[in-house]
Enzyme design. Sequence first.
Site, PDB file in Angstrom:
ATOM      1  N   GLU A 128      10.250  25.240 -43.986  1.00 50.53           N
ATOM      2  CA  GLU A 128      10.894  25.591 -45.260  1.00 50.53           C
ATOM      3  C   GLU A 128      11.484  24.337 -45.900  1.00 50.53           C
ATOM      4  O   GLU A 128      11.813  23.364 -45.203  1.00 50.53           O
ATOM      5  CB  GLU A 128      12.014  26.619 -44.970  1.00 50.53           C
ATOM      6  CG  GLU A 128      12.759  27.062 -46.219  1.00 50.53           C
ATOM      7  CD  GLU A 128      13.615  28.312 -46.006  1.00 50.53           C
ATOM      8  OE1 GLU A 128      13.779  28.742 -44.841  1.00 50.53           O
ATOM      9  OE2 GLU A 128      14.119  28.852 -47.000  1.00 50.53           O
ATOM     10  N   ASN A 155       9.948  37.180 -49.629  1.00 50.04           N
ATOM     11  CA  ASN A 155      10.569  36.946 -48.323  1.00 50.04           C
ATOM     12  C   ASN A 155      11.920  37.652 -48.296  1.00 50.04           C
ATOM     13  O   ASN A 155      12.688  37.572 -49.274  1.00 50.04           O
ATOM     14  CB  ASN A 155      10.801  35.437 -48.109  1.00 50.04           C
ATOM     15  CG  ASN A 155      11.685  35.147 -46.909  1.00 50.04           C
ATOM     16  OD1 ASN A 155      11.245  35.262 -45.764  1.00 50.04           O
ATOM     17  ND2 ASN A 155      12.948  34.789 -47.152  1.00 50.04           N
ATOM     18  N   GLU A 156      12.189  38.336 -47.220  1.00 49.05           N
ATOM     19  CA  GLU A 156      13.483  39.025 -47.054  1.00 49.05           C
ATOM     20  C   GLU A 156      13.904  39.685 -48.370  1.00 49.05           C
ATOM     21  O   GLU A 156      14.995  39.435 -48.908  1.00 49.05           O
ATOM     22  CB  GLU A 156      14.559  38.081 -46.497  1.00 49.05           C
ATOM     23  CG  GLU A 156      14.172  37.581 -45.111  1.00 49.05           C
ATOM     24  CD  GLU A 156      15.281  36.938 -44.296  1.00 49.05           C
ATOM     25  OE1 GLU A 156      16.354  36.634 -44.835  1.00 49.05           O
ATOM     26  OE2 GLU A 156      15.061  36.739 -43.085  1.00 49.05           O
ATOM     27  N   TYR A 190      16.418  36.992 -35.409  1.00 52.39           N
ATOM     28  CA  TYR A 190      16.956  35.790 -34.783  1.00 52.39           C
ATOM     29  C   TYR A 190      17.812  36.171 -33.593  1.00 52.39           C
ATOM     30  O   TYR A 190      18.506  37.199 -33.618  1.00 52.39           O
ATOM     31  CB  TYR A 190      17.809  35.003 -35.790  1.00 52.39           C
ATOM     32  CG  TYR A 190      16.962  34.279 -36.814  1.00 52.39           C
ATOM     33  CD1 TYR A 190      16.387  33.053 -36.521  1.00 52.39           C
ATOM     34  CD2 TYR A 190      16.696  34.844 -38.062  1.00 52.39           C
ATOM     35  CE1 TYR A 190      15.593  32.381 -37.444  1.00 52.39           C
ATOM     36  CE2 TYR A 190      15.897  34.184 -38.993  1.00 52.39           C
ATOM     37  CZ  TYR A 190      15.351  32.951 -38.674  1.00 52.39           C
ATOM     38  OH  TYR A 190      14.560  32.293 -39.576  1.00 52.39           O
ATOM     39  N   GLU A 209       9.587  35.252 -38.703  1.00 50.24           N
ATOM     40  CA  GLU A 209      10.731  34.360 -38.422  1.00 50.24           C
ATOM     41  C   GLU A 209      11.372  34.832 -37.128  1.00 50.24           C
ATOM     42  O   GLU A 209      11.771  36.000 -37.031  1.00 50.24           O
ATOM     43  CB  GLU A 209      11.760  34.389 -39.560  1.00 50.24           C
ATOM     44  CG  GLU A 209      11.290  33.646 -40.792  1.00 50.24           C
ATOM     45  CD  GLU A 209      12.343  33.541 -41.891  1.00 50.24           C
ATOM     46  OE1 GLU A 209      13.556  33.499 -41.568  1.00 50.24           O
ATOM     47  OE2 GLU A 209      11.943  33.514 -43.074  1.00 50.24           O
ATOM     48  N   GLN A 221      12.601  26.862 -36.984  1.00 48.27           N
ATOM     49  CA  GLN A 221      11.558  26.301 -37.799  1.00 48.27           C
ATOM     50  C   GLN A 221      10.992  25.064 -37.114  1.00 48.27           C
ATOM     51  O   GLN A 221      11.583  24.573 -36.158  1.00 48.27           O
ATOM     52  CB  GLN A 221      12.111  25.951 -39.173  1.00 48.27           C
ATOM     53  CG  GLN A 221      12.610  27.163 -39.942  1.00 48.27           C
ATOM     54  CD  GLN A 221      12.902  26.873 -41.407  1.00 48.27           C
ATOM     55  OE1 GLN A 221      12.596  25.798 -41.930  1.00 48.27           O
ATOM     56  NE2 GLN A 221      13.511  27.840 -42.102  1.00 48.27           N
TER      57      GLN A 221
HETATM   58  O1  AHR Z   1      15.051  30.314 -41.373  1.00 51.78           O
HETATM   59  C1  AHR Z   1      16.217  30.253 -42.142  1.00 51.78           C
HETATM   60  C2  AHR Z   1      16.368  31.438 -43.078  1.00 51.78           C
HETATM   61  O2  AHR Z   1      16.537  32.613 -42.321  1.00 51.78           O
HETATM   62  C3  AHR Z   1      15.192  31.755 -43.963  1.00 51.78           C
HETATM   63  O3  AHR Z   1      15.183  31.000 -45.119  1.00 51.78           O
HETATM   64  C4  AHR Z   1      15.399  33.198 -44.281  1.00 51.78           C
HETATM   65  O4  AHR Z   1      14.199  33.879 -44.544  1.00 51.78           O
HETATM   66  C5  AHR Z   1      16.125  33.730 -43.062  1.00 51.78           C
HETATM   67  O5  AHR Z   1      17.229  34.488 -43.407  1.00 51.78           O
END
Ligand code: AHR
Length: 515
Positions: free
Chosen positions: A48, A195-196, A264, A319, A368
């Site tokens: 990103e 995205n999101e 995450y 992600e 990432q």
């Molecule tokens: O990876 C960091 C961020 O986490 C990304 O930009 C977003 O899609 C997610 O919330």
Amino acid sequence: MKKAFLILFVFTFCNQITFAQKETTIVTLKNDDKAPTINKNIYGHFAEHLGRCIYGGFFVGDTSKIPNTKGVRNDIIAALKELKIPNLRWPGGCFADTYHWKDGIGPQEQRPTIVNKWWGGTTEDNSFGTHDFLNMCELLETEPYLSGNVGSGTVQELADWVQYTNFSGKSPMSDLRKKNGRAEPWKVKFWGIGNEAWGCGGNMTAEYYAGEYRKFATFMSDWENTGGITRIASGSNSGDYNWTEVLMKNIPLNMLGGIGVHHYAVINWNKKGDGVDFTEEQYFKTMQSALKMEELVTKHGAIMDKYDPEKKVAMLVDEWGGWYEVEKGTNPGFLYQQNTMRDAVLAGATLNIFNNHADRVRMANLAQCVNVLQAVILTDKAKMITTPTYHVMKIYAVHQDAKLLPVSFQSPLYTVNGETLPAVSASASKDKNGAIHISLVNVDAKNKNKIEIDVKDLGVKNFTGTIITSAKLQDYNSFDTPNKIVPTAFKGFENKKGKLEITIPPFSVVVLEGK
Ligand code: AHR
């Protein structure tokens, strides 16, 4: 009375330890013709415009003294090629829904600057744009995965991007591409539609987004009707099952190539803990959050099965990874963190989950790639190092496009403060040459684990092993000690007449190869 109680307690406690040490996990592997192939795209990455991922990470510009090819660091290209990275998602993330691709094409001096609203408020000069990214993917021999702007972009803008990158005939956008120096289209296959969308992508409801998706997807023709593009819906936030349900119900399946999930591993969003300086309790909490992935892909998968029993629509965990506080003294908006043995265990166990769900999970993108979150590569000016996570991805690459060998076993428990997690994680596959690979993770931070696997009927005789481990869970590769954690030969097993007896040390990741 007090003494008797104490003796009883000590006796029981020791017994439990002895029992825990003696306990052997029997892992059964099944040679199943109907088992799916593990899609290589499960080993995908994400880049990103965030912190030092692109600018100062991948991209240093072609006037830099750091050896580069058209501005992209040669050392990063070589390291990622060694990983066999199958795909790379770009330009975001949250950034994607602020990105207008036409700002990043054409002569450099005419490109406008933009402010990166989500990540640190930095001003960017757009020197890394569509050509730079897609040409870099060619150097990396990887498939690009472009995330389109739905939140602040238009249907026309995204349709134009597809025409610009993919159309070989004469059209306004292919003429523009040619004018900008690229005759042949890149033929980008993977396209994210926002995205999101539930958050930084526009704070939409699932119902509203499903409508937007249908509209954007309709006009994103591949222009040659070769069926060559895969449209991917912005998926749920972790366990938001309603999001998946609404999308599956409201989007015609022939418009939906895949649906994402973001998750995450985080201890607590308000108190994420340090990336290096952490306790066993914090490690346990991170792993608890990481291993939730099993439940997420199972439950999202069950919803998808209701609408798509033939599993035509892919699930993409586009992600995933560990998220801690930024390294002290660094910009909070840049999400720079170190990467320890905790991350190696997290990566190994998560990839085992994806492998075992290969019937539905057909892509995943670690967040990432460079200098951000659970990165595989860190840079400091001219220096570059690879992280423990890099080495896990490297030794697991053998599973890419191999046939899954389903595993079954009852894991012993890893207990901290009365809470438990499965201590052992495993997955296995058979590659096109008939070699068997078994990846094992011991999540337990204190106890080794004994594992037994019957390999008699797998048609292989000779086994070798590779391990990633270190003296301390908190160990990491630094710019001064870049090779503290690297894969080494694993000797902790014996092949006793077709029964592998393995002892796997605490917090370690092992891959066994049978030929
Ligand atoms: O990876 C960091 C961020 O986490 C990304 O930009 C977003 O899609 C997610 O919330």
